[in-house]
Design an enzyme around this catalytic site. Structure first.
Site, PDB file in Angstrom:
ATOM      1  N   LYS A  35       0.831  -1.206   0.000  1.00 50.81           N
ATOM      2  CA  LYS A  35       0.000   0.000   0.000  1.00 50.81           C
ATOM      3  C   LYS A  35       0.869   1.260   0.000  1.00 50.81           C
ATOM      4  O   LYS A  35       0.636   2.181  -0.790  1.00 50.81           O
ATOM      5  CB  LYS A  35      -0.932  -0.027   1.223  1.00 50.81           C
ATOM      6  CG  LYS A  35      -1.872   1.138   1.335  1.00 50.81           C
ATOM      7  CD  LYS A  35      -3.106   0.778   2.131  1.00 50.81           C
ATOM      8  CE  LYS A  35      -2.900   0.840   3.626  1.00 50.81           C
ATOM      9  NZ  LYS A  35      -2.751   2.220   4.148  1.00 50.81           N
TER      10      LYS A  35
ATOM     11  N   GLY B 262      -4.847   8.049   5.474  1.00 51.11           N
ATOM     12  CA  GLY B 262      -3.922   8.963   6.136  1.00 51.11           C
ATOM     13  C   GLY B 262      -2.717   9.259   5.247  1.00 51.11           C
ATOM     14  O   GLY B 262      -2.211  10.390   5.224  1.00 51.11           O
TER      15      GLY B 262
ATOM     16  N   ASP C 236       1.713  -1.381  11.857  1.00 52.41           N
ATOM     17  CA  ASP C 236       0.426  -1.827  11.311  1.00 52.41           C
ATOM     18  C   ASP C 236       0.149  -3.304  11.597  1.00 52.41           C
ATOM     19  O   ASP C 236      -0.974  -3.772  11.409  1.00 52.41           O
ATOM     20  CB  ASP C 236       0.382  -1.581   9.795  1.00 52.41           C
ATOM     21  CG  ASP C 236       0.320  -0.099   9.457  1.00 52.41           C
ATOM     22  OD1 ASP C 236      -0.040   0.704  10.340  1.00 52.41           O
ATOM     23  OD2 ASP C 236       0.645   0.260   8.312  1.00 52.41           O
TER      24      ASP C 236
ATOM     25  N   ARG D 189      -6.621   1.596  17.894  1.00 54.82           N
ATOM     26  CA  ARG D 189      -6.377   0.142  17.774  1.00 54.82           C
ATOM     27  C   ARG D 189      -6.048  -0.516  19.113  1.00 54.82           C
ATOM     28  O   ARG D 189      -6.177  -1.737  19.222  1.00 54.82           O
ATOM     29  CB  ARG D 189      -5.276  -0.115  16.742  1.00 54.82           C
ATOM     30  CG  ARG D 189      -5.780   0.123  15.326  1.00 54.82           C
ATOM     31  CD  ARG D 189      -4.738  -0.176  14.259  1.00 54.82           C
ATOM     32  NE  ARG D 189      -5.350  -0.003  12.938  1.00 54.82           N
ATOM     33  CZ  ARG D 189      -4.674   0.148  11.803  1.00 54.82           C
ATOM     34  NH1 ARG D 189      -3.355   0.140  11.812  1.00 54.82           N
ATOM     35  NH2 ARG D 189      -5.312   0.286  10.656  1.00 54.82           N
TER      36      ARG D 189
ATOM     37  N   ARG E  57      -7.633  -3.299   9.297  1.00 57.06           N
ATOM     38  CA  ARG E  57      -6.690  -4.214   9.952  1.00 57.06           C
ATOM     39  C   ARG E  57      -7.314  -4.896  11.171  1.00 57.06           C
ATOM     40  O   ARG E  57      -6.977  -6.020  11.508  1.00 57.06           O
ATOM     41  CB  ARG E  57      -5.394  -3.493  10.314  1.00 57.06           C
ATOM     42  CG  ARG E  57      -4.690  -2.932   9.075  1.00 57.06           C
ATOM     43  CD  ARG E  57      -3.209  -2.784   9.198  1.00 57.06           C
ATOM     44  NE  ARG E  57      -2.710  -1.914   8.153  1.00 57.06           N
ATOM     45  CZ  ARG E  57      -2.466  -2.291   6.889  1.00 57.06           C
ATOM     46  NH1 ARG E  57      -2.648  -3.547   6.519  1.00 57.06           N
ATOM     47  NH2 ARG E  57      -2.035  -1.434   5.990  1.00 57.06           N
TER      48      ARG E  57
END
Ligand code: S3P
Length: 424
Positions: free
Chosen positions: A19, A91, A312, A343, A385
């Protein structure tokens, strides 16, 4: 979407393109002279947001037989968009594009979805303003929508309080247009795709430890880019391969840039059987075939400079830690609170719902592994995610795991279910 325990995962998989590299290929290709040809581009919603932003600034971007062609407008060829730029959930789009827009001879407003409008933008507004940029948060809350009026920029030496490739990249991109040299020093090295790729496009970029240095460029030149598989997407199948009994998965062509490979280091340290079968290096970005087999994991401590290299992947590492013997501590990871969702909170509440022994801390969590997990109703918070992490947890837990807000997976891994089915 519902997931339940499976007996084995076997086969070979090429995960979608990275990505971060896909975004940058389109951005830098748009600013270059000539055509940039991108293969294995990630057609996830985030990267499509980047394409749509540059199209609306007059860049011709098309797809032919799976290859993306970006006909660059040159460093000074972007046009004022007629409408507000919509960065969607991304983002990376919002922050990197802000660095570019700060130097363009027009005014523009950019925004994104509900999540983007809550994410901190002061971290780029502060350094860009020091460079002379005119950038303001429309609602005055330090978040998007942002209004940016192009202005002449000057080089600065900025020490960022957070290790963030998005902040570093926004400053470096502004530095392409600034008078004099621009330096960004980070507390720990974040992913360095911008430095590697801008250099390949012809910019004068160098790295001294955790400092990236850029000098203004006269021209960038279109490149041929083969995007490696995304290690952040591979991480879900690494975890699934480790946790699901009787599994053996070969993940082909996974990007293993050392600023991204913390997940491999941590899973191996936890006892994970992950073999690097073959390594290739194209355009400064190393990639490898990784063979993962079911393993007995044990707890570990994750903190310090490794955090930006696996930021991530921490959700899926946390899920794997629930199946490991002993305690896993995740610290120095407060950045997790300002991702697509909070998260830390999302992991702790959903893992607790599945029966895990997990405790939230100020900058991470503590997990006592070894308790069997059971299916539960998962709140993904529309965070791709989080959704995929709990799909993996659901494959190893008793009973059924329900993830109603599943579509968010399209952000980074639209073919996740197909890829999973091919291994069952
Ligand atoms: C990214 C950088 C990371 C990461 C994000 C992609 C990038 O964010 O979490 O998914 O492409 O530069 P930060 O740089 O803010 O940590």
């Amino acid at each position: 979407m519902n997931f339940s325990k499976i007996s084995s995962l076997k086969g070979t998989l090429a995960v979608p393109g990275d990505k971060s590299i896909s975004h940058r290929s389109v951005m830098f290709g748009s600013l270059a002279k000539g055509t940039t040809e991108i293969t294995h581009f990630l057609k996830g919603a985030d990267c499509l947001s980047t394409i749509s932003c540059f199209r609306s600034m007059g860049v011709q971007i098309e797809e032919q037989d799976g290859t993306i062609f970006v006909r660059g407008n040159g460093l000074h060829g972007l046009k004022r968009p007629e409408q507000v730029l919509d960065c969607g959930n991304s983002g990376t789009t919002t922050r990197l594009i802000s660095g570019i827009l700060a130097a363009q001879p027009f005014d523009v407003t950019l925004t994104g979805d509900e999540s983007i409008q809550k994410r901190p933008m002061k971290r780029i507004m502060d350094p860009l303003s020091l460079m002379g940029a005119k950038i303001e948060s429309v609602r005055g809350n330090g978040c998007a929508p942002l209004r940016i009026s192009g202005a002449p920029l000057r080089g600065i030496h900025y020490s960022t309080p957070v290790a963030s490739a998005q902040v570093k990249s926004a400053i470096l991109l502004a530095g392409l247009y600034a008078g004099g040299e621009t330096r960004v020093t980070e507390p720990a090295l974040s992913r360095n795709h911008t430095e590697l790729m801008l250099s390949a496009f012809g910019a004068d970029v160098s790295t001294e430890g955790t400092t990236a240095v850029i000098r203004p460029a006269e021209e960038l030149f279109g490149q041929r880019i083969q995007v490696p598989g995304d290690i952040s997407s591979a991480a879900f199948f690494l975890a699934a391969g480790l946790l699901v009994p009787d599994s053996e998965i070969l993940l082909q062509n996974v990007g293993v840039n050392p600023t991204r490979d913390g997940v491999l280091r941590v899973f191996r340290q936890m006892g994970g059987d992950i073999e690097t079968v073959k390594t290739v290096c194209g355009g400064g970005e190393p990639a490898a075939d990784l063979l993962v087999r079911t393993s007995r994991l044990h707890g570990t401590v994750i903190g310090g400079d490794i955090i930006p290299t696996l930021i991530d992947e921490l959700p899926v590492i946390a899920a794997a830690a629930c199946f490991a013997e002993g305690e896993t501590v995740i610290r120095d990871a407060a950045e997790l609170k300002v991702k697509e969702s909070n998260r830390i909170e999302a992991m702790v509440t959903n893992l607790t719902a599945m029966g895990a022994d997990v405790r939230e801390t100020e900058d991470g969590m503590v997990i006592r592994g070894g308790r069997p997990l059971h299916g539960a109703l998962i709140h993904s918070h529309n965070d791709h995610r989080i959704a995929m992490t709990f799909a993996v947890a659901g494959l190893a837990a008793e009973g059924e795991t329900q993830i109603p807000a599943w579509d968010c997976v399209d952000i980074s891994y639209p073919t996740f279910l197909e890829d999973l089915k091919a291994l069952v």
